[in-house]
Design an enzyme around this catalytic site. Structure first.
Site, PDB file in Angstrom:
ATOM      1  N   ASP A  26     -26.304 109.788   6.682  1.00 21.60           N
ATOM      2  CA  ASP A  26     -25.729 109.629   8.023  1.00 21.60           C
ATOM      3  C   ASP A  26     -25.175 108.218   8.176  1.00 21.60           C
ATOM      4  O   ASP A  26     -25.901 107.240   7.964  1.00 21.60           O
ATOM      5  CB  ASP A  26     -26.798 109.867   9.090  1.00 21.60           C
ATOM      6  CG  ASP A  26     -27.196 111.330   9.200  1.00 21.60           C
ATOM      7  OD1 ASP A  26     -26.299 112.154   9.488  1.00 21.60           O
ATOM      8  OD2 ASP A  26     -28.373 111.643   8.990  1.00 21.60           O
TER       9      ASP A  26
ATOM     10  N   ASP B 145     -28.100 121.011  10.341  1.00 19.35           N
ATOM     11  CA  ASP B 145     -28.605 119.651  10.459  1.00 19.35           C
ATOM     12  C   ASP B 145     -29.453 119.553  11.723  1.00 19.35           C
ATOM     13  O   ASP B 145     -28.928 119.685  12.829  1.00 19.35           O
ATOM     14  CB  ASP B 145     -27.431 118.666  10.521  1.00 19.35           C
ATOM     15  CG  ASP B 145     -27.871 117.217  10.473  1.00 19.35           C
ATOM     16  OD1 ASP B 145     -29.086 116.954  10.483  1.00 19.35           O
ATOM     17  OD2 ASP B 145     -26.982 116.342  10.422  1.00 19.35           O
TER      18      ASP B 145
END
Length: 230
Positions: free
Chosen positions: A34, A176
């Protein structure tokens, strides 16, 4: 499709970075990184420099989830140069340049995915879904790990699954957020293929990562056994 597991490295113990990556290299299918700019979401995490260091230690695919307001101005190329093999973007921030950006990423010999926030409809991808390699469904609001699962997203996963099937598309489907013991079966039944595993799904299961990984696999096998036997 066999389940694919992608550890979310923002959740790992960075004080044991090399040790944990060497272990995960023998178990994981790919890595999830991320990159947040502090604007698109009110958090800042990993960076192209982190990807560069990770690439020195692994040959596994590195998927980069860009949570940034202007990724096309710098971050896309910086992440690819650092070793990313897939760039995942939010349609809201690249909509007017989507075709150009998709073309550019593919020209860089990198795959491209799009990420749907809980409030973003699948229709946001209609114009270019035939060009992309991945659709990721967020089952939590983006920006922070450890948030509660949004059960309404199961219908969105099924919707993407049906679009893929009926359209004959080859993109992979990924989830996710809160991929763990309480959701593995629900996600598998809905049609998910790639599981991003973070604190609740992997790193928080045991202080020893090898034990945590084995526990995760045992939990997944138990929770999805009835699906595989159908």
């Amino acid at each position: 499709m066999t389940a694919v597991f992608s550890p979310s490295l923002m959740c790992m113990d960075l004080t044991h970075f090399r040790e944990q990556i060497h272990l995960l290299n023998t178990r994981a299918d790919r890595y999830h990184v991320d990159v947040m700019d502090g604007h698109y979401v009110k958090n800042m995490t990993l960076s192209p420099f982190f990807i560069e260091q990770l690439r020195k230690l692994t040959n596994l695919p590195i998927d980069v989830h860009l949570m940034a307001e202007h990724p096309q101005e710098f971050l896309i190329d910086a992440c690819i140069d650092a070793g990313a093999t897939m760039i995942c973007l939010h349609p809201e921030v690249v909509q007017k340049d989507a075709f150009r950006i998709i073309r550019h990423i593919h020209q860089r010999k990198c795959d491209v995915g799009f990420v749907l926030n809980p409030a973003t409809p699948v229709a946001a991808l209609d114009s270019f879904i035939h060009l992309i390699d991945r659709v990721t469904i967020m089952t939590i609001d983006p920006g922070f790990a450890g948030q509660p699962f949004i059960k309404e997203m199961l219908q969105k996963i099924k919707q993407v699954r049906d679009i893929k099937k009926h359209g004959g598309y080859s993109f992979s489907i990924e989830v996710d957020g809160s991929c763990n013991e309480s959701t593995f079966r629900l996600l598998a039944e809905a049609g998910n293929e790639i599981y991003i595993i973070g604190t609740s799904g992997l790193f928080g299961l045991h202080k020893e990562l090898d034990t945590a990984w084995e526990r995760m696999k045992q939990i997944f096998a138990k929770e999805t056994a009835s699906i595989e036997s159908r």
